[in-house]
Each structure stands twice: as C-alpha cells, then as structure tokens.
Design an enzyme around this catalytic site. Structure first.
Site, PDB file in Angstrom:
ATOM      1  N   GLU A  85     104.421  50.289   5.190  1.00  0.00           N
ATOM      2  CA  GLU A  85     105.030  49.131   5.852  1.00  0.00           C
ATOM      3  C   GLU A  85     104.989  47.864   4.999  1.00  0.00           C
ATOM      4  O   GLU A  85     105.936  47.080   5.021  1.00  0.00           O
ATOM      5  CB  GLU A  85     104.350  48.874   7.209  1.00  0.00           C
ATOM      6  CG  GLU A  85     104.627  49.995   8.200  1.00  0.00           C
ATOM      7  CD  GLU A  85     103.985  49.753   9.559  1.00  0.00           C
ATOM      8  OE1 GLU A  85     104.382  48.807  10.252  1.00  0.00           O
ATOM      9  OE2 GLU A  85     103.061  50.512   9.916  1.00  0.00           O
ATOM     10  N   HIS A 137      92.117  73.721   1.475  1.00  0.00           N
ATOM     11  CA  HIS A 137      92.624  75.026   1.906  1.00  0.00           C
ATOM     12  C   HIS A 137      94.147  75.098   1.840  1.00  0.00           C
ATOM     13  O   HIS A 137      94.734  76.059   2.324  1.00  0.00           O
ATOM     14  CB  HIS A 137      92.120  75.333   3.316  1.00  0.00           C
ATOM     15  CG  HIS A 137      90.618  75.374   3.365  1.00  0.00           C
ATOM     16  ND1 HIS A 137      89.892  76.511   3.136  1.00  0.00           N
ATOM     17  CD2 HIS A 137      89.721  74.380   3.550  1.00  0.00           C
ATOM     18  CE1 HIS A 137      88.601  76.239   3.204  1.00  0.00           C
ATOM     19  NE2 HIS A 137      88.467  74.945   3.448  1.00  0.00           N
ATOM     20  N   LYS A 141     114.060  50.885  16.975  1.00  0.00           N
ATOM     21  CA  LYS A 141     113.680  50.552  18.358  1.00  0.00           C
ATOM     22  C   LYS A 141     114.889  50.002  19.123  1.00  0.00           C
ATOM     23  O   LYS A 141     115.119  50.353  20.274  1.00  0.00           O
ATOM     24  CB  LYS A 141     112.555  49.503  18.364  1.00  0.00           C
ATOM     25  CG  LYS A 141     111.173  50.063  18.015  1.00  0.00           C
ATOM     26  CD  LYS A 141     110.091  48.985  18.124  1.00  0.00           C
ATOM     27  CE  LYS A 141     108.712  49.542  17.813  1.00  0.00           C
ATOM     28  NZ  LYS A 141     107.643  48.543  17.838  1.00  0.00           N
TER      29      LYS A 141
HETATM   30  C1  F6R Z   1     104.437  46.668  12.840  1.00  0.00           C
HETATM   31  C2  F6R Z   1     103.681  47.894  13.036  1.00  0.00           C
HETATM   32  C3  F6R Z   1     104.255  48.990  13.865  1.00  0.00           C
HETATM   33  C4  F6R Z   1     103.994  48.745  15.361  1.00  0.00           C
HETATM   34  C5  F6R Z   1     104.569  49.897  16.207  1.00  0.00           C
HETATM   35  C6  F6R Z   1     104.216  49.782  17.689  1.00  0.00           C
HETATM   36  O1  F6R Z   1     103.649  45.703  12.189  1.00  0.00           O
HETATM   37  O2  F6R Z   1     102.603  48.022  12.523  1.00  0.00           O
HETATM   38  O3  F6R Z   1     103.671  50.212  13.440  1.00  0.00           O
HETATM   39  O4  F6R Z   1     102.615  48.619  15.585  1.00  0.00           O
HETATM   40  O5  F6R Z   1     105.943  49.946  16.062  1.00  0.00           O
HETATM   41  O6  F6R Z   1     104.516  48.515  18.186  1.00  0.00           O
HETATM   42  P1  F6R Z   1     103.411  47.753  19.057  1.00  0.00           P
HETATM   43  O7  F6R Z   1     102.220  47.608  18.140  1.00  0.00           O
HETATM   44  O8  F6R Z   1     104.021  46.433  19.401  1.00  0.00           O
HETATM   45  O9  F6R Z   1     103.148  48.626  20.228  1.00  0.00           O
END
Ligand code: F6R
Length: 329
Positions: free
Chosen positions: A210, A226, A321
């Site tokens: 990320e 393994h 998303k």
């Molecule tokens: C962004 C990040 C992502 C979010 C994930 C879930 O910085 O690390 O991995 O953590 O998309 O979103 P949240 O944390 O808001 O539930």
C-alpha cells in the site's frame, strides 16, 4: 500529515490505547475479531497475543460461531467496510454480542442502534497508519473479557519510540533505509516464523503493497520449509535479479523454529538478489510485533521514496470499493 509523520505517532497511539477506558464487555471464552486490511490486522495481533482469539476477514461469520458463540469485535477504521458490516449483520442474526471499534461511519450508527459497546478511534489517518490505535484497542478489549493480563502497550511504545528517534533519526530508520535500498525495484518476500513474527511479516507485506505500491509476499516457517523452499530454482535467472528477502527474527521463538532460519536462508541465497534480517525486541507479543512492524513501515515509505511514489493514496482500493457499492445499490 505525511506517512512518515503518521508513523511517528505510533508510540503515542500505543499509549493512547493503554490509557483508554474500555467499555464494559461481558466475560467470554472466545473472541472473534472481524475486520479487513489495515483494520483486520488488529485481530491478527490479538490472536498472536492471547489464546481464544480468532480473526475473520470476509463476509458473514465462520460456521463455528453458531456453536462457540464468541464475542464479536468489529474493527473498521472508516466504519463503512462492506465485509465487516456483513459480519455484524450476521452477528445480529445469530444473537451474538458485538463490540464496535471505528472512527464513526455506519458501524458507529449500528452500535448506537443495537446498544453495542463502542470505542471511538481518533480520525484523520489512513486506516493502516492507525495500527497502534486499532491493535491496541483490540488487545484492551481482549484484556477486558479476561483472555489476557498485560497487553504490553507501554513496552511497545518505548521500543518504537527508541527505534524511530525523536526526529525520525533513530536506529530503526537507518536500518530501514539500508533494507529499502536492497529491496527497491524488487519483489519483496518477507519471511516470518509463527506468532508475532508471522503477524509482523504480514504487516510488512501489506505496507509494502500500500505505501510503496510494490508487490510483496509472505512465507512463514516452519510451513515454508515444506513448499516455498522448493520453488526457487527454475526461475533463478529472474529471481536472482528481482527478488529480495527479509527474515523477521524473534529471539523468543521456539528454538525448534529458530534453528530453521539459517539453513532455510542458505538454501535460497543463490536464487535471490538480497537477504536482510530484522530482530524483534521486547517480551510481550505486542512489543515484538510493534518493533518489527515499525521497521517495516519505515522500509515501505523508504521504498516509496526511492521509487518516487506517494505512500498515502490507495486509489485501487477506493475505486474497487466504489465500484462494488455502485453495483450493490
Ligand atoms: C487503507 C488500508 C485498507 C483499509 C481496508 C478496510 O489505509 O489500510 O487496507 O484498512 O480497506 O477499511 P477500514 O479500515 O476503513 O475498515
């Protein structure tokens, strides 16, 4: 705030979690932490630190919850993550007790509607940069239900403070820069053990993904001995140029596990470009994870800097998303 500045807040995050008043939660033999990505790893930390803690990183709930009836801890920094909200909906259907952890969002609204205990996390960070708040809170909840005694948050804060240095000039920063020079432009393979170093290895992988926008994978011992160990020879001409390995070592590992690292690294040394090593510090699982994870966070931003990329945005996650929520509406 830059990502470096967010990393510098980590000791304060562990101290914040150490000091919070945890809402009253019923005692439980089993806790299931539900969450994704930078939030879900809080569950991995808690599961490495205490018996009876499990994680779930998907929709709904695992089948065993119907019989075991765990306390469900829903962790989502935004409070709006689809999979986590689906887990809480399922918990409502099964009549399970939920504790919610977020900065707000729908999870907070649901907590208010159902009367769940709610822990509000300070906002303004990327979820993954709130690691100390989220992991620390998960541990404090696990402590409150009676599954662990001292979570080690103060120890974690002291170790990370020392590694970072007051102005990001501590020993962890120099170590991270050296490691990042070796890993830049490469695919990183992070080798962990079992327990704290496995959680830290996964954290390194996700932070390199990320922050540095670069591929990274995890292999953990003894399981990797393994299978993984066999997979290096036929693509040697590529992996010798393109793969860098970092081994995360923990002096508190089971000696039977610890003695595997040297021969494992010897077996792959000829087929990868560089091999680095980082050692955990401290006693509590939280402190050992926190120290290793802090160096990994710094490595990920140093790789980003070397590549000229901004560590903060995670556009592909946001786009996916949005796409999925439009398809669902
Ligand atoms: C962004 C990040 C992502 C979010 C994930 C879930 O910085 O690390 O991995 O953590 O998309 O979103 P949240 O944390 O808001 O539930």
């Amino acid at each position: 705030m830059t990502m470096e500045e967010m990393i510098r807040t980590l000791p304060g995050q562990y101290r914040w979690a150490h000091d919070i008043e945890v809402p009253s939660v019923p005692a439980s033999q089993t806790v299931l932490v539900c969450g994704m990505g930078g939030s879900g790893i809080a569950g991995d930390v808690a599961a490495a630190a205490a018996g009876g803690v499990f994680t779930h990183k998907s929709y709904g709930l695992p089948a065993w919850t119907a019989a075991m009836r765990p306390l469900v801890v829903a962790v989502s920094y935004s409070g709006n993550t689809e999979e986590t909200l689906s887990s809480t909906s399922e918990a409502v259907r099964e009549g399970l007790q939920v504790v919610a952890v977020s900065t707000g969002g729908r999870l907070e609204a649901e907590a208010a509607e159902h009367g769940w205990p709610f822990v509000r996390i300070p906002e303004g960070l990327q979820p993954r940069a709130a690691f100390g708040y989220l992991a620390g809170t998960a541990l404090r909840i696990v402590q409150a239900v009676g599954l662990m005694e001292e979570p080690g948050l103060e120890e974690a804060a002291v170790i990370v403070d020392e590694l970072l240095g007051h102005d990001l000039d501590g020993p962890g920063v120099h170590l991270a820069e050296d490691l990042a020079d070796g890993l830049s432009g490469k695919l990183a393979v992070v080798l962990g053990g079992t327990g704290p170093s496995a959680v830290a290895a996964y954290r390194w992988k996700t932070q390199i993904n990320e922050n540095a926008k670069s591929p990274a994978y995890v292999a953990c011992l003894p399981e990797a001995d393994h299978n993984d160990i066999v997979g290096w020879s036929t693509l040697g001409s590529i992996t010798r140029r393109l793969v860098g390995v970092v081994a995360l070592r923990d002096g508190l590992d089971d000696p039977r596990l610890a003695r595997r690292f040297e021969p494992t690294l010897r077996a792959i040394r000829e087929d990868v470009s560089v091999i680095g090593e980082v050692w955990a510090q401290g006693h509590s699982p939280m402190a050992r994870i926190a120290g290793l994870a802090a160096v990994g966070d710094l490595v990920s931003v140093a790789i980003a800097r070397n590549a000229g990329v901004d560590p903060i945005p995670v556009e592909p996650i946001e786009t996916l998303k949005r796409t999925l929520s439009q398809e669902n509406s």
